[in-house]
Design a protein around this motif. Structure first.
Motif, PDB file in Angstrom:
ATOM      1  N   PRO A 100      -6.216 -94.479  43.191  1.00 40.02           N
ATOM      2  CA  PRO A 100      -5.097 -93.726  42.615  1.00 40.02           C
ATOM      3  C   PRO A 100      -5.139 -93.800  41.084  1.00 40.02           C
ATOM      4  N   VAL A 119     -16.281-109.165  47.917  1.00 38.47           N
ATOM      5  CA  VAL A 119     -15.189-108.346  48.433  1.00 38.47           C
ATOM      6  C   VAL A 119     -15.690-106.905  48.493  1.00 38.47           C
ATOM      7  N   LEU A 120     -14.866-106.017  48.989  1.00 41.49           N
ATOM      8  CA  LEU A 120     -15.214-104.598  48.950  1.00 41.49           C
ATOM      9  C   LEU A 120     -13.952-103.824  48.618  1.00 41.49           C
ATOM     10  N   LEU A 121     -13.920-103.271  47.429  1.00 41.48           N
ATOM     11  CA  LEU A 121     -12.756-102.504  47.007  1.00 41.48           C
ATOM     12  C   LEU A 121     -13.031-101.021  47.223  1.00 41.48           C
ATOM     13  N   PRO A 122     -11.982-100.224  47.284  1.00 39.86           N
ATOM     14  CA  PRO A 122     -12.213 -98.802  47.548  1.00 39.86           C
ATOM     15  C   PRO A 122     -12.898 -98.089  46.378  1.00 39.86           C
ATOM     16  N   ILE A 159      -5.774 -96.559  51.960  1.00 36.87           N
ATOM     17  CA  ILE A 159      -6.897 -97.001  51.113  1.00 36.87           C
ATOM     18  C   ILE A 159      -6.761 -98.512  50.910  1.00 36.87           C
ATOM     19  N   TRP A 160      -7.758 -99.249  51.357  1.00 37.33           N
ATOM     20  CA  TRP A 160      -7.678-100.701  51.465  1.00 37.33           C
ATOM     21  C   TRP A 160      -8.818-101.413  50.773  1.00 37.33           C
ATOM     22  N   SER A 161      -8.505-102.625  50.291  1.00 35.24           N
ATOM     23  CA  SER A 161      -9.529-103.535  49.786  1.00 35.24           C
ATOM     24  C   SER A 161      -9.808-104.590  50.842  1.00 35.24           C
ATOM     25  N   TRP A 162     -11.073-104.951  50.956  1.00 33.38           N
ATOM     26  CA  TRP A 162     -11.479-106.039  51.849  1.00 33.38           C
ATOM     27  C   TRP A 162     -11.645-107.287  50.999  1.00 33.38           C
ATOM     28  N   ASN A 176      -4.337-100.580  48.585  1.00 34.88           N
ATOM     29  CA  ASN A 176      -4.396-100.005  47.240  1.00 34.88           C
ATOM     30  C   ASN A 176      -3.590 -98.724  47.141  1.00 34.88           C
ATOM     31  N   ALA A 177      -3.521 -98.001  48.247  1.00 33.73           N
ATOM     32  CA  ALA A 177      -2.747 -96.757  48.314  1.00 33.73           C
ATOM     33  C   ALA A 177      -2.667 -96.417  49.794  1.00 33.73           C
ATOM     34  N   ALA A 178      -1.908 -95.396  50.141  1.00 36.25           N
ATOM     35  CA  ALA A 178      -1.779 -95.020  51.546  1.00 36.25           C
ATOM     36  C   ALA A 178      -3.159 -94.804  52.161  1.00 36.25           C
ATOM     37  N   ARG A 183      -6.047-105.847  51.510  1.00 38.80           N
ATOM     38  CA  ARG A 183      -4.973-105.573  50.566  1.00 38.80           C
ATOM     39  C   ARG A 183      -4.903-104.062  50.380  1.00 38.80           C
ATOM     40  N   TYR A 190      -6.195 -88.758  42.120  1.00 39.30           N
ATOM     41  CA  TYR A 190      -7.118 -89.849  42.415  1.00 39.30           C
ATOM     42  C   TYR A 190      -8.374 -89.696  41.576  1.00 39.30           C
TER      43      TYR A 190
END
Lengths: 564, 564
Positions: free
Chosen positions: B80, B73-76, A43-46, A39-41, A37, B108
């Motif tokens: 932002p 999960v793994l979030l950044p 920058i992604w969530s797994w 989150n920003a340009a 998914r 950020y």
């Protein structure tokens, strides 16, 4: 023991439509199948399924790094400026570096790669040749503020990378550490099921000597590489070196001027004279550290400014502007020729070999010259291969016409040498009791990028299609919908789980069988086991995700097949 | 299969002396034993041994989170600004937040905790009550720009944390998700071998209702908690609430003024009058959102400004300055009393119960008043428990004198409620077809901090001493030095490794047995197996790191013992 993953509980939301901003197949499918998914340009969530794939890749990487004796560590991502200032990369990285200040105003960066910090670590921890060789690695989050983050997780600004570093006292030691990594990378990419090529590469900002890239051929790739259909030559296009052309045996006559009004470009000139562009010599003027230099290439070829810059680094290459011609009557725009350009350094492509004859500018407006022979009518100061490589260019090894392909860079190995050891004065006490400067290698694998590369190479029009070792599960059990079918699906799932098969089961109530089948193909687990029409008899259908082959099996047969 | 870790190859450099800047035991020992290395204030590298301990803790955490059905999960970490602006935390966090801009100038932050981003994730992925409950977790790097990073990895600015978040449609659901986490945390800390207490806590900047902390008692801890020796009450000192005092039955006489020259402090007043400080009423003037307010506490107690701030948040509490007295003749510095302070809001500690009588300022220079009775001579606008808790204060449950102890906060669980769901309008379609606002919990474990907490609780004067499940190896085999001894040590190491025992073997040539023994005790693997004097007979010595008990065993006996 691991648990059966139930779709009724799992956070996975599949989408029928491609995300609006997605260009590449992997970007579209990883989002649609609920793996990642944004989150920003860049920058992604797994999400849960994506995290499993990421972990599977990390596990393979870790096992093979451990197998060559590399030691796992975890260094920080938030790094003080000083080490990067010492190496010069604080400035060199420019906008690519995420920079920040702490509450006291001290400068920090988010690590884009860790040569400096590993060098400092080894300087601190190793003092004798007995402590070396040592190979260290980490699987860690890296940061690069890309100008155009795109293609989903293929080119992120925050991404997962395995980086390792080798430290040796001798060049032979470095070559061995490099060879160990090279072999480990081949094993890793084979286990991941990634089709890949190893190509010669230029080292770029890493600063080093020998270096090779591991490329995964894919249409979505941002790298171009050449491949010889005859021998084993393959290289990044920027690393292809052309062997000097051979001049024709018969020497042409003397230089002759041609009246060529209004022909300041190669196209207009070739049309006017009725000759191919390849018969003409194009002279591009650039500034190297502020000095005007002419660069000669055949008229049908383009100058690769990046390649020129790489080869002249650290000198800075810029294009000339109109102002640069002021006070330079010797430089006639559009009609420059190397003959008589006494005050200008002349760099030429190896194709402008001594003895070759060209049509080129006569250094007078509206005038060209023919029979201008390299080595006779002008001298080349430096031969540098600077043309953009094209399909069909001769292989530097065997001369066969090269093929060009697009690929994703999934790994890179460098023999760095002593660049960073010199910066940080990394010495150990040698066997003779004297300090020995350490020599280093640096090796990277894009772990999150490998997810996208695998998706690119293995997906089809129905969705993702993972290799077994990387898939988020070994089997995707589908309960077609009725109570009996769900009961059978859950029962066989538990039995499979009990014997170590990783199971994802679609037990969602109120979801049609069609949607479940479509989702299973989108999610891309290699085997799909359906509890459908013949559930009452205890018969399931096993479908191979990739080939689409189907087979009816009893529970016992299915378990036997899936544990084989 | 895992490999035998050989000290001759392992990057581990032990130190005899404590690092100069180290204050706590864990800081000293983790550095001396080569587990961690400092890169900057509060920023640490995990070296090979440290990485293993960190991984072991992560594994235990992961297993227990998976067991309650939480999904990884793994979030950044690079986030932002917008989501944190929406929640108000972009401002609230102040200097604690690492902030940065990207190349386009967009703001950020480096995530200190992820409530906002998880809320957005669930809003994106879940749309129906059928998608809930869901519990998500990650083990990830967090960033907080602490004012005083210290104590090694106990309080870092970059650190590893497990954070999880639960999403439910009902309060009962939240209570259940909370209970699942609470039970999982107890299991986790028990498996880690961490002695811990669960205490009531205030939620602080997280904003929520119910919350408990998991504290690991340790002298190096930065948290203070109270513990009732009689009942099961335990709480963070900031969370202790005092029950209102009971006024004496006999009412005192009327207010009487006392001539008390030069007694602007409680100490000078009590000495002058010959009464205990506890008989006097201290009135502290503060500004709450700019308005001057008096806060009354018994003269022998201190006001906990943090506690006051917590309870009045989001109002801002500041101390008054000399300028605030200008134009306020009603406020006589050093002689303030609540009687007659008509224009000033009066907050009092519950100990200033209605009917209690006090000696306090008479609002005239050099004058105090006695028999000033709460509720008779002055009114309390708000009772708020604001005194600093002290050893011996009565337990709010049973009245027994409380004990005070220092501890390390290793976990924290919160029932957040709908704060973030309100901010991001996180609704799902309910069973009745109407949108239902989601209610959340948030749960954290300091993974890197747990390493330090374990070190604090288990180390002794010889060094670290890890519990078995967390140690970097199961057994530390020491080759005393001679060829025969090294041969036996390596042979038994391989045999142990083959049956799944994790082995660290000290095979370093040219290192004295004494140094090896000292290092083994410093490194703290629970069992030490020495190939020493009786190696020729195939007899080894097994030593328990913690108890120091030794036993001579044959190779077979040693293997049997270590695999038992």
């Amino acid at each position: 023991m691991a648990q059966v993953q139930r779709m009724s509980k799992l956070m996975v939301k599949t989408l029928r439509d491609d995300p609006a901003d997605a260009e590449t197949l992997s970007h579209k499918l990883l989002v649609r199948a609920g793996y990642v998914r944004r989150n920003a340009a860049g920058i992604w969530s797994w999400l849960p399924l994506g995290k499993k794939v990421l972990d599977n890749i990390s596990r393979v990487v870790r096992e093979e790094m451990d197998a060559i004796g590399a030691q796992e560590v975890l260094l920080p991502a938030l790094l003080p400026k000083e080490a990067y200032e010492a190496s010069g990369r604080w400035a060199e990285y420019g906008d690519l570096l995420f920079r920040l200040k702490d509450r006291k105003g001290a400068d920090y960066l988010l690590g884009p790669t860790h040569e400096e910090i590993f060098t400092q670590t080894v300087k601190d921890q190793c003092s004798s040749y007995k402590d070396l060789p040592v190979m260290l690695y980490q699987i860690q989050t890296k940061y690069r503020d890309e100008a155009r983050p795109r293609s989903g997780v293929l080119r992120g600004r925050e991404f997962q990378m395995k980086d390792s570093y080798s430290f040796d006292t001798t060049d032979e030691g470095l070559a061995e550490s490099y060879a160990l990594h090279r072999a480990a990378y081949i094993k890793i990419f084979n286990r991941l099921g990634l089709d890949h090529r190893i190509v010669s590469a230029v080292s770029g900002a890493m600063g080093g000597s020998a270096s090779e890239e591991f490329l995964a051929p894919a249409a979505a790739g941002e790298d171009t590489f050449v491949d010889c259909p005859n021998c084993d030559y393959a290289a990044n296009t920027e690393a292809v070196t052309f062997k000097a052309a051979v001049a024709p045996a018969d020497a042409p006559g003397a230089v002759e001027e041609l009246d060529t009004p209004d022909t300041p470009t190669i196209e207009t000139l070739a049309a006017h004279l009725g000759v191919p562009a390849s018969a003409t010599l194009k002279n591009l003027l650039v500034k190297i550290d502020g000095e005007i230099v002419a660069v000669g290439v055949p008229g049908d070829r383009e100058v690769d400014l990046g390649k020129l810059g790489e080869q002249l680094a650290p000198a800075v290459v810029e294009l000339v502007t109109a102002e640069d011609f002021e006070g330079r009557p010797d430089l006639v725009r559009g009609y420059v020729g190397p003959q008589g350009l006494d005050k200008v350094r002349y760099i030429a492509d190896p194709r402008i070999a001594a003895g070759t004859a060209w049509i080129t500018g006569a250094n007078k407006p509206d005038t060209h010259a023919k029979n201008v022979v390299a080595g006779r009518d002008f001298e080349v100061d430096d031969y540098i291969d600077v043309v953009v490589v094209e399909e069909g260019d001769p292989c530097p090894n065997c001369g066969t016409g090269l093929k060009m392909d697009r690929a994703i860079e999934i790994g890179h190995i460098f023999q760095l040498g002593r660049k960073y050891a010199d910066t940080f004065q990394l010495d150990v006490l040698g066997q003779q009791g004297k300090p020995v400067r350490v020599t280093m290698g640096s090796y990277g694998i894009g772990v999150s990028r490998a997810v996208a590369a695998l998706a690119e190479q293995t997906a089809d029009d129905k969705g993702l299609s993972w290799p077994k070792e990387i898939a988020p599960a070994d089997v995707h059990v589908v309960a077609a919908g009725k109570a009996l079918q769900t009961e059978l699906a859950l029962s066989v799932s538990e039995q499979l789980n009990a014997v170590g098969v990783r199971v994802l089961v679609d037990d969602r109530p109120g979801v049609s069988p069609g949607v479940k089948f479509t989702d299973a193909e989108l999610i891309g687990v290699p085997q799909i086991l359906v509890a459908g029409r013949r559930s009452a008899e205890g018969v399931l259908e096993l479908k191979d995700r990739r080939t689409g082959e189907r087979e009816e099996l009893t529970v016992e047969e299915a378990i036997a097949r899936l544990t084989a």
